[in-house]
Design an enzyme around this catalytic site. Structure first.
Site, PDB file in Angstrom:
ATOM      1  N   ASN A  41      16.445  57.378  44.154  1.00 34.02           N
ATOM      2  CA  ASN A  41      15.718  56.797  43.876  1.00 34.02           C
ATOM      3  C   ASN A  41      15.330  56.105  45.057  1.00 34.02           C
ATOM      4  O   ASN A  41      16.975  55.648  46.044  1.00 34.02           O
ATOM      5  CB  ASN A  41      15.981  55.913  42.907  1.00 34.02           C
ATOM      6  CG  ASN A  41      15.168  54.427  42.624  1.00 34.02           C
ATOM      7  OD1 ASN A  41      15.711  53.776  42.420  1.00 34.02           O
ATOM      8  ND2 ASN A  41      13.872  54.670  43.070  1.00 34.02           N
ATOM      9  N   GLY A  42      14.090  56.154  45.740  1.00 31.30           N
ATOM     10  CA  GLY A  42      14.021  55.292  46.927  1.00 31.30           C
ATOM     11  C   GLY A  42      13.506  56.072  47.771  1.00 31.30           C
ATOM     12  O   GLY A  42      12.224  56.677  47.688  1.00 31.30           O
ATOM     13  N   GLU A  75      -4.643  48.212  33.159  1.00 27.31           N
ATOM     14  CA  GLU A  75      -3.581  49.281  33.198  1.00 27.31           C
ATOM     15  C   GLU A  75      -2.691  49.660  32.140  1.00 27.31           C
ATOM     16  O   GLU A  75      -2.294  51.510  32.662  1.00 27.31           O
ATOM     17  CB  GLU A  75      -1.763  48.385  33.891  1.00 27.31           C
ATOM     18  CG  GLU A  75      -1.136  47.102  32.881  1.00 27.31           C
ATOM     19  CD  GLU A  75      -0.177  45.940  33.422  1.00 27.31           C
ATOM     20  OE1 GLU A  75       0.200  46.832  34.452  1.00 27.31           O
ATOM     21  OE2 GLU A  75       0.165  45.265  32.911  1.00 27.31           O
ATOM     22  N   GLU A 113      -4.535  37.931  34.592  1.00 22.23           N
ATOM     23  CA  GLU A 113      -3.869  38.759  34.392  1.00 22.23           C
ATOM     24  C   GLU A 113      -4.237  39.329  32.677  1.00 22.23           C
ATOM     25  O   GLU A 113      -4.064  40.756  32.154  1.00 22.23           O
ATOM     26  CB  GLU A 113      -2.450  37.538  33.603  1.00 22.23           C
ATOM     27  CG  GLU A 113      -1.159  38.242  32.859  1.00 22.23           C
ATOM     28  CD  GLU A 113      -0.368  39.301  33.121  1.00 22.23           C
ATOM     29  OE1 GLU A 113      -0.948  39.373  34.693  1.00 22.23           O
ATOM     30  OE2 GLU A 113       0.361  39.797  32.924  1.00 22.23           O
ATOM     31  N   ARG A 117      11.072  53.850  34.461  1.00 19.48           N
ATOM     32  CA  ARG A 117      11.039  53.479  35.398  1.00 19.48           C
ATOM     33  C   ARG A 117       9.912  54.217  36.627  1.00 19.48           C
ATOM     34  O   ARG A 117       9.931  54.378  38.268  1.00 19.48           O
ATOM     35  CB  ARG A 117      12.198  53.722  36.228  1.00 19.48           C
ATOM     36  CG  ARG A 117      13.311  52.544  35.754  1.00 19.48           C
ATOM     37  CD  ARG A 117      14.653  52.729  36.328  1.00 19.48           C
ATOM     38  NE  ARG A 117      14.687  52.299  37.845  1.00 19.48           N
ATOM     39  CZ  ARG A 117      14.627  51.280  38.672  1.00 19.48           C
ATOM     40  NH1 ARG A 117      15.215  50.626  38.115  1.00 19.48           N
ATOM     41  NH2 ARG A 117      15.389  51.559  39.806  1.00 19.48           N
ATOM     42  N   HIS A 164     -21.647  34.334  41.889  1.00 21.22           N
ATOM     43  CA  HIS A 164     -21.249  34.728  42.698  1.00 21.22           C
ATOM     44  C   HIS A 164     -21.375  36.437  42.648  1.00 21.22           C
ATOM     45  O   HIS A 164     -20.731  37.103  43.947  1.00 21.22           O
ATOM     46  CB  HIS A 164     -20.050  34.035  43.838  1.00 21.22           C
ATOM     47  CG  HIS A 164     -20.811  32.515  43.367  1.00 21.22           C
ATOM     48  ND1 HIS A 164     -21.668  32.688  44.497  1.00 21.22           N
ATOM     49  CD2 HIS A 164     -20.418  31.699  43.491  1.00 21.22           C
ATOM     50  CE1 HIS A 164     -22.102  30.514  44.793  1.00 21.22           C
ATOM     51  NE2 HIS A 164     -20.354  30.616  43.506  1.00 21.22           N
ATOM     52  N   LYS A 200      -3.960  43.139  32.454  1.00 24.42           N
ATOM     53  CA  LYS A 200      -3.212  44.259  31.385  1.00 24.42           C
ATOM     54  C   LYS A 200      -4.100  45.443  30.720  1.00 24.42           C
ATOM     55  O   LYS A 200      -3.492  46.231  30.159  1.00 24.42           O
ATOM     56  CB  LYS A 200      -2.779  43.153  29.860  1.00 24.42           C
ATOM     57  CG  LYS A 200      -2.071  41.904  30.227  1.00 24.42           C
ATOM     58  CD  LYS A 200      -0.579  42.751  29.833  1.00 24.42           C
ATOM     59  CE  LYS A 200       0.096  43.303  31.341  1.00 24.42           C
ATOM     60  NZ  LYS A 200       0.422  42.677  32.301  1.00 24.42           N
ATOM     61  N   TRP A 259       9.012  59.222  39.549  1.00 26.55           N
ATOM     62  CA  TRP A 259       7.817  58.447  40.186  1.00 26.55           C
ATOM     63  C   TRP A 259       7.883  58.783  40.941  1.00 26.55           C
ATOM     64  O   TRP A 259       8.162  58.351  42.135  1.00 26.55           O
ATOM     65  CB  TRP A 259       8.131  56.252  39.908  1.00 26.55           C
ATOM     66  CG  TRP A 259       6.859  56.169  39.841  1.00 26.55           C
ATOM     67  CD1 TRP A 259       5.590  55.938  39.007  1.00 26.55           C
ATOM     68  CD2 TRP A 259       6.190  55.614  41.143  1.00 26.55           C
ATOM     69  NE1 TRP A 259       4.881  55.291  39.526  1.00 26.55           N
ATOM     70  CE2 TRP A 259       4.916  55.004  40.510  1.00 26.55           C
ATOM     71  CE3 TRP A 259       6.238  55.990  42.702  1.00 26.55           C
ATOM     72  CZ2 TRP A 259       4.307  54.933  41.651  1.00 26.55           C
ATOM     73  CZ3 TRP A 259       5.995  55.025  43.517  1.00 26.55           C
ATOM     74  CH2 TRP A 259       3.913  54.870  42.952  1.00 26.55           C
ATOM     75  N   CYS A 283      11.116  56.075  39.705  1.00 25.17           N
ATOM     76  CA  CYS A 283      12.917  56.478  39.429  1.00 25.17           C
ATOM     77  C   CYS A 283      13.993  56.618  38.596  1.00 25.17           C
ATOM     78  O   CYS A 283      14.402  55.214  39.419  1.00 25.17           O
ATOM     79  CB  CYS A 283      13.949  57.663  40.772  1.00 25.17           C
ATOM     80  SG  CYS A 283      12.077  57.959  41.382  1.00 25.17           S
ATOM     81  N   LYS A 295       8.008  50.494  36.299  1.00 27.83           N
ATOM     82  CA  LYS A 295       8.305  49.458  35.369  1.00 27.83           C
ATOM     83  C   LYS A 295       8.873  48.375  37.080  1.00 27.83           C
ATOM     84  O   LYS A 295       8.478  47.168  36.629  1.00 27.83           O
ATOM     85  CB  LYS A 295       9.162  49.332  34.048  1.00 27.83           C
ATOM     86  CG  LYS A 295       9.226  48.142  34.211  1.00 27.83           C
ATOM     87  CD  LYS A 295       8.684  47.705  32.825  1.00 27.83           C
ATOM     88  CE  LYS A 295       9.315  45.972  32.322  1.00 27.83           C
ATOM     89  NZ  LYS A 295       7.679  45.137  32.104  1.00 27.83           N
TER      90      LYS A 295
HETATM   91  C1  G6P Z   1       5.234  46.457  38.492  1.00 25.83           C
HETATM   92  C2  G6P Z   1       5.097  46.531  36.840  1.00 25.83           C
HETATM   93  C3  G6P Z   1       4.482  44.844  36.852  1.00 25.83           C
HETATM   94  C4  G6P Z   1       5.151  44.171  37.451  1.00 25.83           C
HETATM   95  C5  G6P Z   1       5.688  44.285  39.088  1.00 25.83           C
HETATM   96  C6  G6P Z   1       6.385  43.356  39.713  1.00 25.83           C
HETATM   97  O1  G6P Z   1       3.735  47.071  38.835  1.00 25.83           O
HETATM   98  O2  G6P Z   1       4.894  47.686  36.446  1.00 25.83           O
HETATM   99  O3  G6P Z   1       4.410  44.676  34.947  1.00 25.83           O
HETATM  100  O4  G6P Z   1       4.623  42.790  37.252  1.00 25.83           O
HETATM  101  O5  G6P Z   1       5.756  45.705  39.376  1.00 25.83           O
HETATM  102  O6  G6P Z   1       7.367  43.812  39.097  1.00 25.83           O
HETATM  103  P1  G6P Z   1       8.878  42.477  39.459  1.00 25.83           P
HETATM  104  O7  G6P Z   1       9.913  43.279  38.147  1.00 25.83           O
HETATM  105  O8  G6P Z   1       9.111  42.179  40.758  1.00 25.83           O
HETATM  106  O9  G6P Z   1       8.178  40.863  38.457  1.00 25.83           O
END
Ligand code: G6P
Length: 611
Positions: A99-100, A491, A484, A27, A507, A488, A73, A2, A606
């Site tokens: 937000n929260g 997501e 990672e 956000r 395994h 990527k 969100w 949010c 984000k």
């Molecule tokens: C969300 C974002 C990710 C990020 C993660 C941790 O899931 O979409 O890209 O890696 O949060 O966020 P931070 O701000 O703590 O790195």
């Protein structure tokens, strides 16, 4: 999680709010809404993005020099028009954006119901709006006192903006756990979840701390705690350039941010690599250097991509500084009663500096007496303010939800830390120390070289965009990169992808391999090269499609793999900074070719400020 934005002054609030919401859309983006105050109070809200809200507002009365906006969100209640913010209290006295999460909303809701309140939405925020109104009417107190008293009854996290119909010359802002910044202009104030909606109007800002509350008219700001202790506002100068938060000719923020990595890593180096490349300095660690050098154990905490960076950190600290490292998901660490010693050093990694689980894990580590450091990107965010020391990554604002340049900046900082510690603990030779510094400074140019293979990334993406599964394999330093790469892809393209240590393939995952399964293998020149070549053979023997990330000049894998993507020669410890780049590019193009919204993937946000 949010985004909230607000304005009080003399200008038209609407365009400021809409532009601010667009900046904060990373956000959350499942619904959006706005309230405008001009004598009367009007709220407009709709499911969908900020652009849907703009369409919805067309032809409506959007006048008003006071207002607030929200991009959501969803936590409580599905994304729809009714659950979108702002929420108006039952008798129309208060308008709230939030937000929260209000954790005790269920109990508060039941009590309000027994006092005659009914609810239109499923949200926790509407409960807060009604609670404020109930206290206001029952206690016959001013709007700000009602907000303050309501907040003393609330358990959970909030960044809120509140307006009152009958005191319509002010906005009340408060924060606990969710970020809120106030921009200070001349005869006007701006409010936002981060500074990006504010910078084009003013560079003077006040960051609210947890439990702070501000009562703001266009010409005045009073700051206090939720317990009513008066506070002196601390105005800080913003150091952010508007160009950094715009797309600059790229189709997507993600692509821009991938291409920015040479620049962002140079920014991470700035002032930290000596001019003659003979030494490294991290100013934010000066007062904790002795603790770090003497540490018996380092615990790294983070979420998502930051956790992956932490895993690379584990390999780096153990290899170069010989300090045992544990890497923990912040969400697990905080709830599993971990053993924490006073001489542990805990490093929290976070792009946003606001992730709720990471913040809670920091609190726990501090309560147990550990030294806590932060590696964060957003200057002035909560984590750097909560820690004993740390290092900013200085990657610049990252808007694309899929983290790219923040990851390479985090790994750069971790590498610098490990190299410094290795030198101080004498676990690496002076020669190796100097070589690693020299090699680090060459990374940006090498990233640019990898990015020049754009056509190859597109070609492979075209061929395999319709696959339903992908496997990513790596060994040693490349195992976290495999994780990672898989993250990527899943997501942003919604393809199922898994990252595995290459030897573990036998395994389980090997059972998935057939002629339809692309397997991305990081097979650069390092001490496991021969082993990973064998793993590639095992994949090929089962007809898997191998996309190998190799070191320039590798002829062996050119013959075995279906595709090879080259990275320049680099020492093993620094290789993750390069090998992740082709994986970012493959994910990007596959997602674009599948028609996915790369910068705003479904269900994600984000900054995750709820646990
Ligand atoms: C969300 C974002 C990710 C990020 C993660 C941790 O899931 O979409 O890209 O890696 O949060 O966020 P931070 O701000 O703590 O790195």
């Amino acid at each position: 999680m949010c985004g909230i934005v607000g304005y009080i002054g003399q200008k038209d609030a609407y365009p400021i709010l809409i532009k601010g919401l667009q900046r904060l859309e990373y956000r959350g983006y499942d619904s959006a809404g706005i309230a405008l105050i001009n004598g009367d109070t009007r709220t407009y809200k709709t499911k969908g993005k900020v652009s849907d809200l703009e369409n919805y507002c067309e032809g409506k009365n959007i006048s008003g020099s006071i207002g607030m906006g929200h991009t959501r969100w969803a936590t409580h209640g599905e994304p729809n028009d009714v659950n979108a913010h702002p929420h108006v209290s039952m008798n129309g006295h208060f308008v709230v954006i939030h937000n929260g999460i209000i954790e005790n909303y269920g109990r508060l809701k039941s009590r309000l119901k027994t006092r005659g309140y009914n609810f239109k939405s499923e949200t926790d925020t509407e409960v807060l709006a009604n609670l404020i109104e109930y206290i206001y009417l029952k206690g016959k107190v001013s709007a700000d006192v009602a907000v303050r008293l309501a907040l003393t009854k609330v358990v959970g996290a909030f960044g809120i903006l509140v307006a009152c119909k009958s005191e319509n010359n002010k906005l009340v802002a408060a924060r606990k756990g969710s970020p809120l910044v106030i921009g200070v202009g001349r005869g006007e104030y701006f409010f936002a979840s981060d500074a990006s909606p504010i910078i084009e109007y003013t560079d003077s800002v006040i960051y609210l701390n947890d439990n702070d509350m501000a009562v703001v008219t266009k010409d005045s700001l009073q700051l206090m705690t939720i317990n009513n202790d008066k506070l002196e506002p601390k105005i800080q100068k913003l150091n952010l350039d508007i160009g950094e938060i715009e797309k600059g000719g790229y189709d997507h923020f993600m692509l821009k941010e991938i291409f920015e990595q040479a620049r962002s890593i140079n920014d991470t180096f700035r002032g930290r690599v000596s001019f003659d490349k003979q030494s490294l300095h991290l100013g934010g660690l000066y007062n904790v250097t002795d603790k770090l050098v003497a540490a018996k154990r380092i615990i790294i905490i983070g979420c998502g991509t930051s956790w992956h960076a932490g895993l690379v950190g584990e390999y780096l600290f153990e290899e170069l500084a010989r300090i045992p490292v544990e890497v923990e998901y912040a969400s697990e660490f905080r709830y599993r009663n971990p053993v924490i010693y006073k001489d542990d050093v805990v490093i929290a990694i976070s792009q946003s500096g606001e992730t709720a689980d990471t913040l809670a894990a920091i609190k726990l580590a501090k309560e147990n007496g550990a030294t806590v450091l932060g590696i964060c990107n957003v200057v002035g965010s909560s984590i750097p303010r909560e820690t004993d020391g740390g290092v900013y990554t200085h990657a610049g604002p990252e808007i694309g939800v899929a983290s790219t340049k923040a990851f390479t900046a985090q790994v750069t900082v971790l590498t610098m830390m490990a190299v410094i510690l290795g030198e101080k603990r004498k676990t690496i030779s002076q020669e190796k120390y100097l070589k690693l510094i020299e090699d680090l400074t060459l990374i940006p140019d090498k990233i640019d070289k990898i990015l020049s293979y754009n056509e190859m990334f597109k070609h492979i993406s075209e061929k395999h965009k319709d696959s339903e599964n992908f496997l990513y394999l790596g060994r040693g330093f490349q195992f976290p990169v495999a994780l990672e790469g898989a993250l990527k892809l899943k997501e942003i393209s919604y393809i199922h992808a898994e990252g595995y240590p290459a030897a573990e393939m036998k395994h389980g995952p090997i059972a998935l391999i057939d002629e339809n399964m692309p397997v991305v293998v990081i097979a650069t020149h390092d001490k496991s090269y021969e082993k990973i070549v064998s793993n590639i053979q095992e994949v090929k023997a089962r007809k898997g499609i191998v996309i190998a990330i190799v070191t320039e000049g590798d002829t062996v894998l050119k013959d075995i793999a279906d595709y090879t993507l080259e990275i320049p020669e680099v020492s093993e410890e620094l290789a993750p900074l390069l090998t992740v780049v082709p994986l970012q590019m493959l994910s990007y193009y596959i997602a674009v070719l599948r028609g996915c919204n790369v910068d705003q993937p479904r269900n994600l946000a984000k900054s995750v400020t709820v646990e």
